[in-house]
Write an enzyme that holds these catalytic residues in place. Structure first.
Site, PDB file in Angstrom:
ATOM      1  N   ASN A   1      36.671   4.827 -29.369  1.00 31.69           N
ATOM      2  CA  ASN A   1      36.599   4.454 -27.952  1.00 31.69           C
ATOM      3  C   ASN A   1      37.608   3.388 -27.557  1.00 31.69           C
ATOM      4  O   ASN A   1      38.286   3.493 -26.547  1.00 31.69           O
ATOM      5  CB  ASN A   1      35.193   3.989 -27.600  1.00 31.69           C
ATOM      6  CG  ASN A   1      34.159   5.099 -27.680  1.00 31.69           C
ATOM      7  OD1 ASN A   1      32.970   4.837 -27.768  1.00 31.69           O
ATOM      8  ND2 ASN A   1      34.599   6.357 -27.656  1.00 31.69           N
TER       9      ASN A   1
ATOM     10  N   LYS B   1      31.851  -3.656 -25.104  1.00 27.20           N
ATOM     11  CA  LYS B   1      30.990  -2.587 -24.578  1.00 27.20           C
ATOM     12  C   LYS B   1      29.577  -3.161 -24.489  1.00 27.20           C
ATOM     13  O   LYS B   1      28.917  -3.423 -25.497  1.00 27.20           O
ATOM     14  CB  LYS B   1      31.016  -1.363 -25.490  1.00 27.20           C
ATOM     15  CG  LYS B   1      30.187  -0.194 -24.941  1.00 27.20           C
ATOM     16  CD  LYS B   1      30.061   0.929 -25.964  1.00 27.20           C
ATOM     17  CE  LYS B   1      31.362   1.689 -26.094  1.00 27.20           C
ATOM     18  NZ  LYS B   1      31.240   2.798 -27.081  1.00 27.20           N
TER      19      LYS B   1
END
Length: 502
Positions: A243, A248
């Site tokens: 990712n 996150k």
């Protein structure tokens, strides 16, 4: 004689320890009892097996080749913690390259441990996992080239503190989808706290708060940096499953789980994807004084609406290049660089050079003091924010993660600022020091006194009413004799005077 002195100094550090001190050394023997420097144990698991509440394990520098997971199952107490510490000034390396793929390096299920100064590398899965453990302190540890996240927390792990730790080059072949720097995720618990940590060039994310089989987790990050995630050690991109986000903040398979995250004075730059990323998190998210720079995706991304009772807040934050912002209308925003009437340019910063970001920490383990992305004097981002409860110089907080300090952030060399105030030391007594200066005009001037090592010992704000010479006093009842630097500064003028206080 030298060895005896060192031994006595180390013993002095632990003279108040109620339990037993065990010694580990790469030259030790596991047939030793481990209770003296002259008879150390060889392998960490032998010392761990002996340790109980109140005990200390001291680990000499060198490499420890370990082929199976090291389990820390027993617990200390709030009064008698179990200490697992690097020998002062040394850096023990726990090499788990002998572990099979899928096998972790250290598994901490106990509580009330203090683990400090270990370098954990090449485990077949996580370098370390805190699984259900609580009230643990992990400090000045390093995690690198593990086959999953460097340090992960789960199984309800709560109230743990991760202080001044680094995690980099972690990667999980063959899909490269999960290896983060730090991951309070899956079924992690509440009140886990990261301070002064760095995560870089991990194949997935810097920090990952994704949830599964857990809900209403809470995590606080303060003064943390993350960059270059989504790439391998050699700089290549391992594919779409990597990712590459900086922070996150959460997410879940069904897009309903809530991870409540607070980020304060955090920095995300040069990541493959986003800097600060909601993903699909449904918990509350707060970003105070965040800085993002050159992330390939959005710098700040919180687009998805939250359930009733949850809120997203972004204040005093700074997009240092462009305005790659994706914040929903529900996000509470106040004085950020993209909505406060500012035009951000390179002139707002002392430097955009990232050299040193992964370099050595200070002697106390804190982050290196760099010029990168610090505000330069004269920037209109200084004193532009709102009070969110964080420390600040001046009348109001600055934007971004680095608060402007006249002693360290000036772009223009000191030589160009000499004699603007004509500072004079008038008198120095044991309890005070008097000085005078010429302000030249009505102004608000920030005064600070720092040691030659850069530690601030005094600060004040001096309001001048005109050009008349001003007399001021430093309260030095708690300031010992020595050499100091006295600095007077505004956003456009600065003078520093080196002086000796008897």
């Amino acid at each position: 004689m030298k060895r005896s002195l060192l031994f006595l100094l180390v013993l002095a550090l632990f003279k108040t320890v109620a339990g037993t001190v065990y010694y580990l050394s790469p030259s030790g023997l596991d047939t030793n009892n481990g209770t003296s420097l002259d008879s150390p144990l060889r392998m960490p698991d032998k010392a761990v097996a002996k340790a109980v509440a109140g005990d200390t394990i001291l680990v000499r520098g060198g490499t420890y080749s370990i082929s199976s997971t090291l389990y820390l199952k027993q617990s200390g107490t709030s009064e008698k913690k179990i200490h697992f510490l690097a020998w002062p000034g040394e850096s023990p390396l726990f090499d788990f390259s002998g572990t099979a793929t899928g096998k972790r390096g250290i598994s901490l299920t106990g509580s009330h441990w203090v683990i400090r100064g270990l370098f954990i590398t090449k485990a077949g899965d996580n370098g370390m996992i805190i699984s259900g453990g609580a009230y643990n302190l992990i400090e000045n540890c390093r995690f690198s080239e593990n086959k999953d996240t460097g340090l992960q927390l789960g199984a309800g792990a709560h109230d743990n503190q991760i202080i001044n730790c680094d995690s980099w080059y972690n990667a999980d072949p063959t899909d490269y989808a999960d290896a983060d720097g730090f991951a309070p995720k899956m079924d992690v618990g509440i009140n886990n706290y990261f301070y002064g940590c760095r995560a870089w060039q991990n194949c997935d994310d810097g920090w990952d708060g994704y949830l599964r089989n857990g809900n209403n987790a809470s995590t606080i990050l303060e003064n943390c940096w993350t960059w270059g995630n989504g790439y391998l050690k050699d700089g290549s991109d391992p594919g779409p499953k990597a990712n590459g986000n900086g922070f996150k903040m959460g997410g879940s398979d069904d897009k309903t789980l809530r991870h409540h995250v607070v980020l304060k004075n955090c920095l995300a730059f040069d990541n493959k994807s986003k800097g600060f990323d909601q993903n699909n998190n449904k918990g509350s998210m707060t970003i105070y004084n965040g800085t993002a720079f050159r992330n390939k995706g959005n710098d700040f991304s919180i687009p998805s609406a939250l359930p009733a009772g949850e809120k997203a807040v972004v204040k005093n934050s700074l997009a240092a290049q462009g305005n790659k912002i994706n914040l929903g209308s529900f996000v509470i925003q106040e004085v950020n660089s993209w909505n406060g009437g500012f035009t951000v340019t390179w002139n707002d910063f002392v430097s955009l050079d990232t050299t040193g970001v992964s370099g050595p920490r200070k002697a106390d383990g804190s982050l290196p003091d760099l010029s990168f992305l610090k505000l330069s004097s004269g920037s209109d981002l200084i004193d532009a924010g709102v009070d969110v409860g964080l420390p600040f110089y001046g009348l109001k907080p600055d934007l971004g993660c680095f608060e402007w300090d006249a002693t360290t952030h000036a772009r223009i060399p000191l030589a160009n600022h000499q004699n603007v105030y004509d500072i004079k030391l008038l008198k120095a007594e044991r309890s005070y020091a008097d000085f005078s200066f010429n302000p030249g005009q009505a102004d608000l001037i920030y005064a600070s006194l720092v040691t030659i090592q850069g530690a601030q010992v005094w600060q004040s704000q001096i309001r001048t009413s005109g050009a008349a010479r001003v007399h001021a006093r430093i309260d030095r009842r708690s300031i010992p004799s020595g050499i100091y630097v006295l600095t007077l500064a505004t956003s456009s003028r600065r003078e520093a005077l080196k002086l000796f206080l008897p």
